[in-house]
Design a protein around this motif. Sequence first.
Motif, PDB file in Angstrom:
ATOM      1  N   ILE A  11      15.297  35.373 -24.037  1.00  0.00           N
ATOM      2  CA  ILE A  11      15.921  35.626 -25.340  1.00  0.00           C
ATOM      3  C   ILE A  11      17.039  36.659 -25.194  1.00  0.00           C
ATOM      4  CG2 ILE A  11      15.526  36.493 -27.681  1.00  0.00           C
ATOM      5  CD1 ILE A  11      14.343  33.725 -27.183  1.00  0.00           C
ATOM      6  N   ALA A  12      16.784  37.712 -24.416  1.00  0.00           N
ATOM      7  CA  ALA A  12      17.810  38.744 -24.195  1.00  0.00           C
ATOM      8  C   ALA A  12      19.041  38.136 -23.529  1.00  0.00           C
ATOM      9  CB  ALA A  12      17.232  39.869 -23.344  1.00  0.00           C
ATOM     10  N   ARG A  13      18.838  37.228 -22.580  1.00  0.00           N
ATOM     11  CA  ARG A  13      19.960  36.568 -21.897  1.00  0.00           C
ATOM     12  C   ARG A  13      20.737  35.685 -22.874  1.00  0.00           C
ATOM     13  NH1 ARG A  13      17.474  33.439 -17.113  1.00  0.00           N
ATOM     14  NH2 ARG A  13      19.656  32.849 -16.768  1.00  0.00           N
ATOM     15  N   LYS A  14      20.036  35.083 -23.802  1.00  0.00           N
ATOM     16  CA  LYS A  14      20.690  34.237 -24.810  1.00  0.00           C
ATOM     17  C   LYS A  14      21.705  35.038 -25.621  1.00  0.00           C
ATOM     18  CE  LYS A  14      19.486  31.786 -29.086  1.00  0.00           C
ATOM     19  NZ  LYS A  14      18.372  31.381 -29.968  1.00  0.00           N
ATOM     20  N   PHE A  15      21.340  36.287 -25.968  1.00  0.00           N
ATOM     21  CA  PHE A  15      22.223  37.128 -26.785  1.00  0.00           C
ATOM     22  C   PHE A  15      23.134  38.017 -25.940  1.00  0.00           C
ATOM     23  CE2 PHE A  15      18.541  36.380 -29.646  1.00  0.00           C
ATOM     24  CZ  PHE A  15      19.211  35.652 -30.617  1.00  0.00           C
ATOM     25  N   GLY A  16      22.890  38.064 -24.636  1.00  0.00           N
ATOM     26  CA  GLY A  16      23.736  38.868 -23.756  1.00  0.00           C
ATOM     27  C   GLY A  16      23.504  40.358 -23.869  1.00  0.00           C
ATOM     28  N   GLU A  17      22.352  40.756 -24.438  1.00  0.00           N
ATOM     29  CA  GLU A  17      22.023  42.171 -24.607  1.00  0.00           C
ATOM     30  C   GLU A  17      20.539  42.380 -24.341  1.00  0.00           C
ATOM     31  OE1 GLU A  17      23.168  43.790 -28.428  1.00  0.00           O
ATOM     32  OE2 GLU A  17      24.746  42.292 -28.631  1.00  0.00           O
ATOM     33  N   PRO A  18      20.141  43.518 -23.750  1.00  0.00           N
ATOM     34  CA  PRO A  18      18.707  43.792 -23.530  1.00  0.00           C
ATOM     35  C   PRO A  18      18.042  44.252 -24.831  1.00  0.00           C
ATOM     36  CG  PRO A  18      20.016  45.600 -22.697  1.00  0.00           C
ATOM     37  CD  PRO A  18      20.996  44.567 -23.186  1.00  0.00           C
ATOM     38  N   ILE A  19      17.876  43.315 -25.790  1.00  0.00           N
ATOM     39  CA  ILE A  19      17.422  43.688 -27.129  1.00  0.00           C
ATOM     40  C   ILE A  19      15.964  44.134 -27.182  1.00  0.00           C
ATOM     41  CG2 ILE A  19      19.132  42.267 -28.331  1.00  0.00           C
ATOM     42  CD1 ILE A  19      16.963  40.145 -28.691  1.00  0.00           C
ATOM     43  N   PHE A  20      15.196  43.851 -26.127  1.00  0.00           N
ATOM     44  CA  PHE A  20      13.786  44.256 -26.110  1.00  0.00           C
ATOM     45  C   PHE A  20      13.572  45.550 -25.331  1.00  0.00           C
ATOM     46  CE2 PHE A  20      13.638  39.634 -26.769  1.00  0.00           C
ATOM     47  CZ  PHE A  20      12.829  39.568 -27.896  1.00  0.00           C
ATOM     48  N   THR A  50      27.616  31.545 -35.577  1.00  0.00           N
ATOM     49  CA  THR A  50      27.762  32.979 -35.301  1.00  0.00           C
ATOM     50  C   THR A  50      26.868  33.810 -36.217  1.00  0.00           C
ATOM     51  OG1 THR A  50      30.065  32.589 -34.689  1.00  0.00           O
ATOM     52  CG2 THR A  50      29.436  34.870 -35.121  1.00  0.00           C
ATOM     53  N   GLN A  51      26.834  33.435 -37.505  1.00  0.00           N
ATOM     54  CA  GLN A  51      26.006  34.157 -38.474  1.00  0.00           C
ATOM     55  C   GLN A  51      24.520  33.994 -38.160  1.00  0.00           C
ATOM     56  OE1 GLN A  51      27.389  32.219 -41.989  1.00  0.00           O
ATOM     57  NE2 GLN A  51      29.273  33.425 -42.137  1.00  0.00           N
ATOM     58  N   LEU A  52      24.131  32.770 -37.818  1.00  0.00           N
ATOM     59  CA  LEU A  52      22.730  32.486 -37.496  1.00  0.00           C
ATOM     60  C   LEU A  52      22.287  33.255 -36.256  1.00  0.00           C
ATOM     61  CD1 LEU A  52      20.169  30.830 -38.105  1.00  0.00           C
ATOM     62  CD2 LEU A  52      21.095  29.039 -36.629  1.00  0.00           C
ATOM     63  N   VAL A  58      18.777  40.137 -34.749  1.00  0.00           N
ATOM     64  CA  VAL A  58      18.148  41.236 -35.484  1.00  0.00           C
ATOM     65  C   VAL A  58      16.649  40.995 -35.639  1.00  0.00           C
ATOM     66  CG1 VAL A  58      18.097  42.498 -37.680  1.00  0.00           C
ATOM     67  CG2 VAL A  58      20.282  41.804 -36.693  1.00  0.00           C
ATOM     68  N   LYS A  59      16.275  39.746 -35.920  1.00  0.00           N
ATOM     69  CA  LYS A  59      14.849  39.401 -36.052  1.00  0.00           C
ATOM     70  C   LYS A  59      14.091  39.704 -34.760  1.00  0.00           C
ATOM     71  CE  LYS A  59      13.867  35.331 -37.463  1.00  0.00           C
ATOM     72  NZ  LYS A  59      14.025  33.858 -37.635  1.00  0.00           N
ATOM     73  N   GLN A 192      26.965  42.356 -41.772  1.00  0.00           N
ATOM     74  CA  GLN A 192      27.748  41.586 -42.741  1.00  0.00           C
ATOM     75  C   GLN A 192      27.614  40.087 -42.492  1.00  0.00           C
ATOM     76  OE1 GLN A 192      29.079  42.766 -45.456  1.00  0.00           O
ATOM     77  NE2 GLN A 192      29.765  40.729 -46.058  1.00  0.00           N
ATOM     78  N   LEU A 193      27.460  39.685 -41.237  1.00  0.00           N
ATOM     79  CA  LEU A 193      27.270  38.273 -40.900  1.00  0.00           C
ATOM     80  C   LEU A 193      25.966  37.742 -41.506  1.00  0.00           C
ATOM     81  CD1 LEU A 193      28.382  38.197 -37.144  1.00  0.00           C
ATOM     82  CD2 LEU A 193      29.633  37.301 -39.115  1.00  0.00           C
ATOM     83  N   ILE A 194      24.942  38.584 -41.547  1.00  0.00           N
ATOM     84  CA  ILE A 194      23.645  38.179 -42.115  1.00  0.00           C
ATOM     85  C   ILE A 194      23.780  38.014 -43.625  1.00  0.00           C
ATOM     86  CG2 ILE A 194      21.224  38.841 -42.394  1.00  0.00           C
ATOM     87  CD1 ILE A 194      21.596  40.501 -39.786  1.00  0.00           C
ATOM     88  N   VAL A 195      24.496  38.929 -44.266  1.00  0.00           N
ATOM     89  CA  VAL A 195      24.714  38.837 -45.712  1.00  0.00           C
ATOM     90  C   VAL A 195      25.469  37.550 -46.037  1.00  0.00           C
ATOM     91  CG1 VAL A 195      25.870  39.898 -47.701  1.00  0.00           C
ATOM     92  CG2 VAL A 195      24.706  41.354 -46.009  1.00  0.00           C
TER      93      VAL A 195
END
Length: 200
Positions: A11-20, A50-52, A58-59, A192-195
């Motif tokens: 999942i982190a690779r999918k977003f390109g960031e170590p989100i965990f 992009t918004q999704l 964030v989820k 803002q993308l989520i909104v």
Amino acid sequence: MARYIGPTTKIARKFGEPIFGADKDFEKRNYPPGQHGLARKRKKSSEYGTQLKEKQKVKYTYGLLERQFRNLYEKASRMKGQKGENLIFLLESRLDNIVYRLGIAPTRAAARQLVTHCHITLDGEVCNIPSALVRPGSIIAVRERSKSLEVITASVASAPKYSWLEFDQNTLTGKYLNVPVREEIPENINEQLIVELYSK
């Protein structure tokens, strides 16, 4: 109690960031998952895509599933101020997130487990609800019988400091001083993308 229990590095690779959190496997392979990785030609993402993607990021970052996230967004919509910032502030006010920010746990998933296993008190009472929203001025502490847990002592030793939280390493007690200013939150999020996504 629903939670994501699938692979984290993928999942982190999918977003390109170590989100965990820190991830050695991500550092070795910080390109998109899949058979061809970076070599694969990817279509340009649509505005909706992009918004999704931002919402999903964030989820996963805060450990919520869709229904919880939607409910929190609706609560943020009813509050005064900007919806996106309100949403981030509500996410930051969750008990599991504050336990993680205080440095009591190394990751949000570990913080969630400490809370559900009754190792954490909120204003002197044991609280085992990770999604409990903490109010400014509340005291978050480790239960007396849990202070010697190795995961807690190891995490506290290398914990970062945040201006909206106060923590005493000797008593393992923290205080939620105030709602953070948006610029102080280190996560790379474009709320803002989520909104825009939920406004469709």
